[in-house]
Design an enzyme around this catalytic site. Structure first.
Site, PDB file in Angstrom:
ATOM      1  N   HIS A 139       0.796  -1.228   0.000  1.00 50.18           N
ATOM      2  CA  HIS A 139       0.000   0.000   0.000  1.00 50.18           C
ATOM      3  C   HIS A 139       0.832   1.283   0.000  1.00 50.18           C
ATOM      4  O   HIS A 139       0.533   2.243   0.705  1.00 50.18           O
ATOM      5  CB  HIS A 139      -0.955   0.009   1.188  1.00 50.18           C
ATOM      6  CG  HIS A 139      -2.053  -1.003   1.109  1.00 50.18           C
ATOM      7  ND1 HIS A 139      -2.568  -1.465  -0.079  1.00 50.18           N
ATOM      8  CD2 HIS A 139      -2.750  -1.646   2.095  1.00 50.18           C
ATOM      9  CE1 HIS A 139      -3.533  -2.347   0.161  1.00 50.18           C
ATOM     10  NE2 HIS A 139      -3.658  -2.477   1.467  1.00 50.18           N
ATOM     11  N   HIS A 211      -9.629   2.168   0.648  1.00 50.30           N
ATOM     12  CA  HIS A 211      -9.528   0.997   1.523  1.00 50.30           C
ATOM     13  C   HIS A 211     -10.554   1.051   2.658  1.00 50.30           C
ATOM     14  O   HIS A 211     -10.219   0.832   3.821  1.00 50.30           O
ATOM     15  CB  HIS A 211      -8.113   0.901   2.087  1.00 50.30           C
ATOM     16  CG  HIS A 211      -7.709  -0.481   2.514  1.00 50.30           C
ATOM     17  ND1 HIS A 211      -8.377  -1.176   3.502  1.00 50.30           N
ATOM     18  CD2 HIS A 211      -6.716  -1.298   2.081  1.00 50.30           C
ATOM     19  CE1 HIS A 211      -7.796  -2.359   3.680  1.00 50.30           C
ATOM     20  NE2 HIS A 211      -6.781  -2.455   2.818  1.00 50.30           N
ATOM     21  N   GLU A 342     -11.693  -3.703  -2.440  1.00 51.94           N
ATOM     22  CA  GLU A 342     -10.783  -2.703  -2.985  1.00 51.94           C
ATOM     23  C   GLU A 342     -10.650  -2.904  -4.494  1.00 51.94           C
ATOM     24  O   GLU A 342     -10.022  -3.862  -4.943  1.00 51.94           O
ATOM     25  CB  GLU A 342      -9.413  -2.823  -2.323  1.00 51.94           C
ATOM     26  CG  GLU A 342      -9.438  -2.790  -0.804  1.00 51.94           C
ATOM     27  CD  GLU A 342      -8.281  -3.563  -0.211  1.00 51.94           C
ATOM     28  OE1 GLU A 342      -7.113  -3.200  -0.509  1.00 51.94           O
ATOM     29  OE2 GLU A 342      -8.525  -4.530   0.539  1.00 51.94           O
TER      30      GLU A 342
END
Length: 381
Positions: A139, A211, A342
């Site tokens: 991420h 997210h 996601e």
């Protein structure tokens, strides 16, 4: 190599002229039934002031979004009885969002999901990224986009916020100065629409997503195992023990990964080691808006549809929540308290040539859109 996504020539353009920010503790802009308010939300450890914006539509649906990480801190929708409830996980205060929150509601990037060993090679040059998830990069690294303060422009005529962040060349190890723009729009059809754009001055991987963790019971149920989930995918990307794709596109048929028909999350989760945390290869779409997934909570009747132009969607069932985090209203977030859907390009794409390309080059514009649409149903039929 197939390119599934939207990278088109051109530069970023603004969807509306910038509003003049009023120097008051809280401001409000109202257009017909749509309303945007702004209030202080705290200060980052390095002294940056953070604001919280609230979008409201004519049905009373509200989305609270902060310029810290572009985080959706709250999303309030009605149940089948018309009672309003917050369907996303998050915290009451800014300080709770760092340093160890599990990406609740944030814009993650420059690359969402994992990159194996924190390394990739592009145009003959190897790049090294932070390894912040065991031996892998996750991420965007140690200080990803979800931990940056974004510039915000209110778009009251659209009931929208335009967030912009410039990631400098070399940030977290990525090449190129990347300008990213994310527009959150709350529509009168109870949709939270997210439009992503990015441009760069040097070739770089780009994979942006939101997210948010959803619990459509708004906390009435302490897990999402009874939520019915459907994902429009015949294939998924199997992963190693480190959650890195093997490169295979495997059929879901005959496996616990088969969610082509609505079924309770808890039905087969025990057959999935560690719980669901997998990328699904969406059927169709990839430039056209496609229905990717649905979620239904039988208890409250809330129904969520996920539409996207992305080629994949990561289904995650909050496997690492362990009760150590106290969220809004004093709620302890225990295992499976929320689920994430996601929309994304596939994990580790910079190292997997057979996957849709995630490389953005100068003169191109990265464009993706996702919609989370909320309604209610009387039953699960």
């Amino acid at each position: 190599m197939a390119l599934l996504g939207s990278f088109s020539a051109g530069s970023l353009t603004s969807c509306a002229s910038q509003e003049t920010e009023q120097e008051t503790v809280a401001t409000a802009t109202t257009t017909n039934s749509m309303n945007i308010t702004k209030e202080p939300f705290g200060t980052t450890p390095d002294g940056q002031e953070v604001s919280l914006y609230t979008l409201t539509n004519k049905h009373g649906v509200t989305a609270k979004i902060t310029d810290y990480g572009g985080i959706v801190t709250s999303l309030v929708t009605p149940d089948r009885e018309g009672d309003m409830g917050d369907v996303v996980l998050g915290f009451d205060t800014l300080k709770d969002y760092y340093p160890n929150d599990p990406y609740f509601g944030g814009i993650v990037g420059r690359f969402a999901n994992r990159i194996a060993k924190g390394k990739f090679t592009l145009d003959g040059q190897e790049y090294t990224l932070a390894t912040n998830n065991g031996p892998n990069h996750l991420h965007g690294g140690n200080i990803g986009f979800d931990k940056k303060v974004w510039q915000v422009e209110e778009l009251p005529g659209q009931n929208a916020l335009k967030l912009t962040y410039v990631s400098k060349d070399g940030e977290e190890g990525y090449p190129g100065n990347l300008t990213s723009t994310v527009i959150y729009t709350l529509t009168e059809d109870n949709e939270l629409k997210i439009d992503y754009e990015a441009t760069t001055d040097k070739a770089t991987p780009v994979n942006l997503t939101n997210h948010s963790y959803f619990n459509l019971s708004a906390g009435e149920s302490k897990d999402i195992l009874s939520h019915l989930v459907q994902i429009n995918a015949d294939k998924y990307t199997p992963v190693s023990e480190e959650l890195i794709p093997t490169g295979e596109l495997a059929a879901v048929e005959g496996t616990p990964m088969d969610l082509r028909e609505p079924q309770p999350v808890g039905q087969d989760i025990g057959q999935v080691p560690g719980g669901y945390d997998h990328n699904y290869v969406l059927n169709g779409g990839q430039e056209d808006m496609t229905l990717a997934a649905t979620v239904y909570d039988p208890k409250t009747g809330r129904f969520m549809e996920v539409y996207t132009t992305q080629p994949g969607i990561q289904f995650y069932t909050g496997n690492f929540l362990d009760g150590t985090l106290t969220g809004k209203n004093g709620e302890k977030y225990t295992k499976h308290y929320g689920l994430a859907l996601e929309t994304q390009h596939f994990p580790d794409s910079p190292n997997q040539e057979q996957f849709p390309s995630v490389i953005l080059r100068p003169g191109e514009t990265y464009k993706q859109s996702t919609i989370y649409k909320f309604s209610t149903k009387e039953d699960n039929k």
